[in-house]
Design a protein around this motif. Structure first.
Motif, PDB file in Angstrom:
ATOM      1  N   PHE A  53       0.847  -1.196   0.000  1.00 30.69           N
ATOM      2  CA  PHE A  53       0.000   0.000   0.000  1.00 30.69           C
ATOM      3  C   PHE A  53       0.883   1.246   0.000  1.00 30.69           C
ATOM      4  O   PHE A  53       1.500   1.582   1.013  1.00 30.69           O
ATOM      5  N   ASP A  54       0.945   1.919  -1.141  1.00 33.34           N
ATOM      6  CA  ASP A  54       1.689   3.166  -1.228  1.00 33.34           C
ATOM      7  C   ASP A  54       0.858   4.278  -0.581  1.00 33.34           C
ATOM      8  O   ASP A  54      -0.359   4.294  -0.717  1.00 33.34           O
ATOM      9  N   GLU A  55       1.529   5.206   0.116  1.00 34.55           N
ATOM     10  CA  GLU A  55       0.816   6.288   0.833  1.00 34.55           C
ATOM     11  C   GLU A  55      -0.268   5.679   1.729  1.00 34.55           C
ATOM     12  O   GLU A  55      -1.444   6.029   1.658  1.00 34.55           O
ATOM     13  N   CYS A  56       0.153   4.774   2.593  1.00 31.77           N
ATOM     14  CA  CYS A  56      -0.802   3.947   3.343  1.00 31.77           C
ATOM     15  C   CYS A  56      -1.543   4.708   4.439  1.00 31.77           C
ATOM     16  O   CYS A  56      -2.450   4.155   5.068  1.00 31.77           O
ATOM     17  N   HIS A  57      -1.169   5.971   4.675  1.00 33.54           N
ATOM     18  CA  HIS A  57      -1.915   6.766   5.661  1.00 33.54           C
ATOM     19  C   HIS A  57      -3.366   6.988   5.230  1.00 33.54           C
ATOM     20  O   HIS A  57      -4.189   7.446   6.014  1.00 33.54           O
ATOM     21  N   HIS A  58      -3.678   6.653   3.969  1.00 31.55           N
ATOM     22  CA  HIS A  58      -5.061   6.768   3.493  1.00 31.55           C
ATOM     23  C   HIS A  58      -5.920   5.583   3.914  1.00 31.55           C
ATOM     24  O   HIS A  58      -7.107   5.547   3.578  1.00 31.55           O
ATOM     25  N   THR A  59      -5.355   4.622   4.647  1.00 33.24           N
ATOM     26  CA  THR A  59      -6.117   3.428   5.034  1.00 33.24           C
ATOM     27  C   THR A  59      -6.960   3.728   6.274  1.00 33.24           C
ATOM     28  O   THR A  59      -6.659   3.280   7.383  1.00 33.24           O
ATOM     29  N   HIS A  60      -8.001   4.527   6.078  1.00 32.67           N
ATOM     30  CA  HIS A  60      -8.906   4.811   7.194  1.00 32.67           C
ATOM     31  C   HIS A  60     -10.270   5.227   6.655  1.00 32.67           C
ATOM     32  O   HIS A  60     -10.429   5.532   5.475  1.00 32.67           O
ATOM     33  N   LYS A  61     -11.259   5.179   7.530  1.00 32.95           N
ATOM     34  CA  LYS A  61     -12.647   5.545   7.227  1.00 32.95           C
ATOM     35  C   LYS A  61     -13.140   4.827   5.968  1.00 32.95           C
ATOM     36  O   LYS A  61     -13.015   3.627   5.846  1.00 32.95           O
ATOM     37  N   GLU A  62     -13.690   5.592   5.005  1.00 32.15           N
ATOM     38  CA  GLU A  62     -14.317   4.973   3.837  1.00 32.15           C
ATOM     39  C   GLU A  62     -13.408   4.930   2.613  1.00 32.15           C
ATOM     40  O   GLU A  62     -13.886   4.784   1.483  1.00 32.15           O
ATOM     41  N   SER A  63     -12.100   5.069   2.803  1.00 34.28           N
ATOM     42  CA  SER A  63     -11.185   5.064   1.663  1.00 34.28           C
ATOM     43  C   SER A  63     -11.166   3.684   0.998  1.00 34.28           C
ATOM     44  O   SER A  63     -11.507   2.668   1.609  1.00 34.28           O
ATOM     45  N   VAL A  64     -10.748   3.651  -0.275  1.00 32.46           N
ATOM     46  CA  VAL A  64     -10.669   2.378  -1.006  1.00 32.46           C
ATOM     47  C   VAL A  64      -9.672   1.445  -0.331  1.00 32.46           C
ATOM     48  O   VAL A  64      -9.913   0.234  -0.222  1.00 32.46           O
ATOM     49  N   TYR A  65      -8.533   1.999   0.125  1.00 36.20           N
ATOM     50  CA  TYR A  65      -7.559   1.172   0.853  1.00 36.20           C
ATOM     51  C   TYR A  65      -8.237   0.453   2.022  1.00 36.20           C
ATOM     52  O   TYR A  65      -8.014  -0.739   2.255  1.00 36.20           O
ATOM     53  N   ASN A  66      -9.044   1.196   2.751  1.00 33.21           N
ATOM     54  CA  ASN A  66      -9.654   0.603   3.947  1.00 33.21           C
ATOM     55  C   ASN A  66     -10.742  -0.407   3.594  1.00 33.21           C
ATOM     56  O   ASN A  66     -10.967  -1.368   4.335  1.00 33.21           O
ATOM     57  N   LYS A  67     -11.414  -0.200   2.465  1.00 32.16           N
ATOM     58  CA  LYS A  67     -12.407  -1.197   2.025  1.00 32.16           C
ATOM     59  C   LYS A  67     -11.717  -2.526   1.740  1.00 32.16           C
ATOM     60  O   LYS A  67     -12.225  -3.595   2.099  1.00 32.16           O
ATOM     61  N   ILE A  68     -10.551  -2.443   1.090  1.00 32.01           N
ATOM     62  CA  ILE A  68      -9.799  -3.675   0.795  1.00 32.01           C
ATOM     63  C   ILE A  68      -9.344  -4.337   2.095  1.00 32.01           C
ATOM     64  O   ILE A  68      -9.491  -5.548   2.282  1.00 32.01           O
ATOM     65  N   MET A  69      -8.817  -3.523   3.028  1.00 28.39           N
ATOM     66  CA  MET A  69      -8.316  -4.091   4.280  1.00 28.39           C
ATOM     67  C   MET A  69      -9.440  -4.560   5.196  1.00 28.39           C
ATOM     68  O   MET A  69      -9.237  -5.452   6.016  1.00 28.39           O
ATOM     69  N   THR A  70     -10.639  -3.993   5.049  1.00 26.83           N
ATOM     70  CA  THR A  70     -11.775  -4.499   5.827  1.00 26.83           C
ATOM     71  C   THR A  70     -12.110  -5.919   5.396  1.00 26.83           C
ATOM     72  O   THR A  70     -12.421  -6.781   6.228  1.00 26.83           O
TER      73      THR A  70
END
Length: 688
Positions: free
Chosen positions: A133-150
């Motif tokens: 995950f590049d720029e992984c600080h975006h992994t929170h709330k409703e971000s696409v990164y967080n949807k994948i990690m959920t």
């Protein structure tokens, strides 16, 4: 290609090389991506049937990571592919994953593939052995990164299937807007939990080497005084006051030209739309445009603020019909004052002092060296175009050899023209090669854009968070670089920059504290946050589903936002590809007109193509566009152009919505065969 890491890079990758999930925290320009390539190569060499996805959140980073990092260092042994929104490979993503070792793509493409059940597109998380995950600080709330990690966390907690290793990269996790130590710590721990990370890795033994190899730019505050006189702005304010007196609304703020005022008139427009009060709605729309014009005048030139208004009124005349005296009044105000504004915009003595300050910064750098490269960050797409135009027309700046272009996002916006992905690529390539030496950019260029020769970065009248500050500063990578903040004396931008500096230090303190937590305490906290996150998501999904059941589609009437004409029922709406909301009632076409040619969308779609824009046949209000879906033409409606009335025995309410997902009724999936059978009876659908 030879592959060498510095000692501080080797230090931070050690747990990842052993297969642990970690976040690597390194400053911009220190080689986070190179360290990730090293981990990926090691993973591919040592793990049987290894498969890696490198996820980014900005389209231009797909090409950058492929061309500059992963392909050069992996191509001798492994197959690497890059996929972004305009790549045809996304149409058969599953096949691409099977045929390659490393897939570099936007996170949205992977999320789409995880949720799409078509065989040629669908993948599972278990198909991968490592996610980066590049720029992984975006992994929170409703971000696409967080949807994948959920999805990942749900699999982990239910012990369902094999899970990939996770590697996160960031220059600043940020504090989530929190100013207290404990709240900031909670935010960063939540990111760790979302990424299932066993810790945050940063250099300790080799910290001095890191500092020696990643020089920081010289920071300058280039502060300007207020305009001594601003007759152009004064006239705009007088026009706003005239409309305010005509509206006679008691709660309009006095801070004309501010975010507070904008928020107030946005709410006023909503209230007017829902109440069917055209006077309130028309005045609110025009007051917002004047407020925007004041903010443009405060950012760039008077002529830019005037052009913005001229364009707005021209479009209003072309697209909308004047329905009543309220339209007549607001148009007359502009016609009366436009010649005065036009004359004032020609007087150089009244021009924006921030432009003079920016001119000095650019002259200092570009006169000193023909090799200079720079990026100016500004808030809006419009201001990127305006500043680039000003630079091109500035004789002094042109004499220094400045070759400028703007760089903005590819998302479609009503405000101004968007850039296509190919246009973005072209501008970035020219900047790398030196055909361009100055970019005027929105936040699209803050994260990840790697231009080693860049020696001047200007944040021009910006108010953003500490992450954006760190990212923008990190674009200045050459020796003797300058990072300049251009803002008004005593203004909110300066205060925000000081706050960002405090939050950057707070982030460092919090990360150090997390790194020193006892392992068992850290693990328990991460587990607790993960359980809370999964439970919270499930409860939210149930609540959203409950909200969608409040009204039946037949109990919903949809009205044009501008003229309040009732145009359809909720039961006329259908959903295509979980994205496009179309009206399938054949009689609906009497309510709208087509406008212009096919809407240009810089992407390829498998089953559909865009048609022309559509507008209300009664008043000219824009409504959306037609789509040609498998040869069938259907109107797509933008919900924010309408007002929705819900009626049943228990309650009645009228509301406006920004997104279809928030409406309190269920919209059925579009049934293509059923639609064709009902609407094309002359065509035989019997199988041969």
């Amino acid at each position: 290609m030879e592959f060498n890491l510095r000692d501080y890079q080797k230090e931070v990758v050690q747990p990842a090389l052993r297969g642990y999930n970690v976040i690597i925290w390194l400053p911009t320009g220190s080689g986070k991506t190179r360290a990730a390539v090293y981990v990926v190569r090691n993973h591919l060499e040592k793990k049987t049937k290894a498969k890696v996805a490198v996820l980014v959140n900005k389209i231009h980073l797909v090409d950058q990571h492929f061309n500059k990092e992963f392909q050069p260092f992996l191509k001798d042994k492994f197959k690497v592919v890059a996929i972004s929104g305009d790549s045809e490979e996304k149409m058969f993503f599953s096949h691409v994953v099977k045929e390659n070792d490393v897939i570099i793509c936007t996170a949205q493409i992977l999320e789409n593939a995880l949720s799409n059940m078509e065989e040629e597109k669908h993948v599972e998380l278990s198909d991968f052995s490592l996610l980066v995950f590049d720029e992984c600080h975006h992994t929170h709330k409703e971000s696409v990164y967080n949807k994948i990690m959920t999805r990942y966390l749900e699999m982990k907690l239910s012990r369902n299937g094999s899970l990939p290793q996770i590697l996160g990269l960031t220059a600043s996790p940020g504090t989530g807007g929190n100013t207290s130590f404990e709240k900031a710590k909670e935010h960063i721990l939540q990111i760790c939990a979302n990424l299932d990370a066993m810790g945050i890795m940063s250099p300790e033994i080799n910290f001095e080497e890191l500092q020696e190899n990643v020089p920081q730019p010289i920071k300058k505050y280039d502060v300007t005084e207020e305009r001594p006189e601003d007759p152009f702005g004064d006239v705009l304010k007088e026009m706003m006051k005239m409309i305010g007196r005509y509206l006679d609304h008691p709660n309009l703020p006095h801070e004309l030209g501010s975010q507070i005022y904008e928020q107030a008139v946005v709410e006023l427009e909503k209230t007017g739309a829902v109440a069917g009060d055209r006077k309130m709605r028309v005045c609110a729309i025009h007051l917002r445009k004047y407020n925007d014009s004041l903010m443009i005048n405060d950012t760039v030139r008077m002529i830019d603020a005037l052009s913005f208004l001229d364009e707005f009124f021209q479009k209003e005349k072309e697209k909308k019909r004047l329905l009543d005296g309220h339209d007549d009044f607001v148009f007359q105000v502009y016609e009366d004052y436009q010649p005065i504004l036009s004359e004032l915009a020609k007087v150089p003595d009244f021009e924006n002092p921030k432009l003079e300050k920016l001119e000095k910064i650019l002259l200092t750098k570009f006169q000193a060296s023909k090799e200079s490269r720079g990026i100016i960050f500004t808030k809006t797409r419009m201001s990127t175009y305006c500043l680039a135009d000003w630079i091109k027309k500035n004789r002094k700046l042109q004499e220094t050899g400045i070759k400028v272009s703007n760089l903005t996002g590819s998302g479609i916006s009503n405000q101004t023209k968007h850039m296509t992905q190919n246009e973005q690529r072209d501008v970035i390539a020219k900047f790398r090669q030196g055909d361009l030496n100055l970019l005027v950019a929105t936040s699209v260029a803050e994260e990840g854009l790697d231009i080693k020769e860049c020696n001047v970065v200007v944040r021009y009248g910006l108010m953003t968070n500490e992450i954006a500050m760190v990212q923008a500063r990190g674009r200045a990578r050459a020796e003797d670089s300058v990072y300049s903040v251009v803002a008004k004396q005593g203004g909110k931008e300066i205060r925000r920059e000081f706050t960002n500096e405090y939050l950057e230090e707070l982030t460092k303190q919090v990360i150090k504290d997390i790194q020193q937590m006892p392992k068992e305490e850290y693990r328990e906290k991460i587990k607790e946050l993960q359980m809370e996150s999964v439970i919270s998501r499930k409860l939210k999904m149930e609540e959203n589903e409950r909200k969608r059941q409040v009204f039946k589609p037949t109990e919903v009437i949809i009205y044009c936002r501008n003229c309040t004409t009732a145009v359809c029922f909720g039961s006329d709406m259908r959903l295509i590809e979980n994205m496009h909301h179309v009206n399938i009632n054949p009689d609906f076409k009497i309510y709208y007109e087509r406008s212009g040619g096919n809407v240009p969308i810089p992407k390829k779609f498998e089953d559909w193509e865009p048609g022309p824009a559509i507008k209300c046949a009664n008043c000219g209000q824009e409504w959306g566009m037609e789509m040609i879906y498998k040869s069938v033409t259907l109107p797509i409606l933008s919900i924010k152009k309408f007002v929705v009335e819900m009626l049943n025995k228990e309650k009645s309410e009228k509301k406006s919505y920004r997104q279809w997902k928030d409406v309190p009724f269920t919209i059925e999936e579009f049934d293509y065969v059923d639609y064709c059978q009902n609407n094309f009876p002359e065509v035989s659908f019997d199988s041969a």
